[in-house]
Design an enzyme around this catalytic site. Structure first.
Site, short mmCIF file in Angstrom:
data_model
loop_
_atom_site.label_atom_id
_atom_site.label_comp_id
_atom_site.label_asym_id
_atom_site.label_seq_id
_atom_site.Cartn_x
_atom_site.Cartn_y
_atom_site.Cartn_z
N SER A 143 73.06 32.91 6.96
CA SER A 143 73.24 33.95 5.91
C SER A 143 72.17 33.58 4.91
O SER A 143 71.53 32.35 4.96
CB SER A 143 74.66 33.92 5.25
OG SER A 143 74.79 32.73 4.38
N TYR A 156 79.36 24.84 0.27
CA TYR A 156 79.02 26.08 1.13
C TYR A 156 77.45 26.09 1.17
O TYR A 156 76.85 26.12 2.09
CB TYR A 156 79.65 27.52 0.41
CG TYR A 156 79.13 28.54 1.26
CD1 TYR A 156 79.50 29.04 2.39
CD2 TYR A 156 77.98 29.34 0.54
CE1 TYR A 156 79.17 30.28 3.00
CE2 TYR A 156 77.55 30.41 1.27
CZ TYR A 156 77.92 30.82 2.51
OH TYR A 156 77.59 32.11 3.22
#
Length: 330
Positions: A143, A156
């Site tokens: 991502s 994250y």
């Protein structure tokens, strides 16, 4: 063009919902043999039935990517099923949101264990089979988080930035294996149930960023990467735009990200803290989409592509100007 997807054994982690589920169904339509892995066996069995209804075969292997023995079992089961592993898709991921010091330390550790070590574990488990076969494709759903920091999602961001570095290093190791490919996918924000499954210590209801894409773009990118492997792909025009923005003005981009996140949290409705699916699977929203609106419309998509081109031109001008300046300094 000849269908090079049919009959390929394709392992997909995190297959029970979101992008993983979408990838499995998309490839099953072309006759791939998906090996479906996640912690939620019931959701996997349901997905396997959907794949078989499309006329193909599917194998369910319940897997916890934070447990390396479980990942090794997945690789062994996939290989023994058809005698090969053609493609491995690292896709399992989790999100934990909240102020860094207010989030339980164990939650940060779990994000790293899943998002970073889980992908490394997958690569470690499948590479011996790829080398035995002298071919294989490892696809990583990283991502745009691999370039764009996510304020209030520190672990994250740490996992995604680290993945980019790890797989760059691995590609360097594999240069003498011309038929083993590592493909990194840096997609824009996707409309998946992942946001609903997240660990949330912000005290507010979490919603995706305003511009989200259908997870089908990730499935299409995986298919394209199988047919024509290349080192990186950027599904969704906004992804490349975000990357270029951070490359041109990293400090400003980071500050804007933090400002936008704080503005959202200030207005959002209150919510109780939850660990989400960090430590245990959940039994809701095990679907492909999160049903978030608005999606990226074609007109906006064209504008984003134009913006990406302009940003690229800006970088070129910046670099050229920098070289001229350095000449004058000398």
């Amino acid at each position: 063009m000849e269908n090079q997807i049919a009959g390929k054994v394709i392992v997909i982690t995190g297959a029970s919902s979101g992008a993983g589920r979408t990838i499995a169904l998309h490839l099953a339509q072309d006759g791939a043999f998906p090996v479906l892995a996640s912690r939620n066996e019931a959701a996997l069995e349901e997905l396997a039935t959907e794949c078989r209804d499309l006329g193909t075969k599917a194998l369910v292997v319940p897997t916890d990517v934070t447990d390396h023995s479980s990942v090794r079992h997945l690789a062994r089961a996939a290989f023994e099923w058809k005698g090969r592993i053609d493609v491995w898709v690292n896709n399992a991921g989790v999100l934990a949101a909240g102020a860094f010091e207010k989030m339980p330390w164990e939650n940060h550790q779990r994000v790293i264990a899943t998002n970073l070590l889980g992908y490394m574990s997958g690569a470690h488990a499948v590479l011996p089979y790829f080398k035995y076969q002298q071919r294989g494709i490892l696809i990583n759903n990283i991502s745009i988080g691999g370039f764009l920091p996510v304020p209030f999602g520190g672990a994250y961001s740490a996992s995604k930035f680290a993945l980019r570095g790890f797989f760059e290093a691995l590609k360097g190791e594999l240069t003498s294996w011309p038929h083993i490919h590592v493909v990194d996918l840096f997609s824009a924000f996707l409309d998946t149930p992942g946001i609903h499954h997240a660990s949330n210590y912000t005290g507010k209801v979490l919603k995706p960023a305003p511009l989200v894409y259908d997870p089908l773009i990730m499935a299409q990118a995986v298919k394209a990467s199988i047919l024509h492997p290349k080192s990186t792909r950027y599904p969704g025009a906004a992804s490349l735009l975000f990357k270029l923005s951070h490359a041109i003005a990293p400090e400003l981009t980071t500050k804007l990200s933090g400002l936008l996140m704080k503005m959202y949290l200030k207005r959002a409705k209150k919510a109780s803290s939850t660990d989400g699916n960090l430590f245990n699977t959940v039994n809701f929203a095990m679907c492909t989409n999160g049903n978030t609106k608005p999606h990226i419309k074609p007109g906006i998509r064209r504008l984003l592509k134009a913006g990406a081109l302009l940003a690229g031109a800006g970088i070129a001008v910046y670099l050229i100007a920098g070289k001229k300046t350095s000449r004058h300094v000398r």
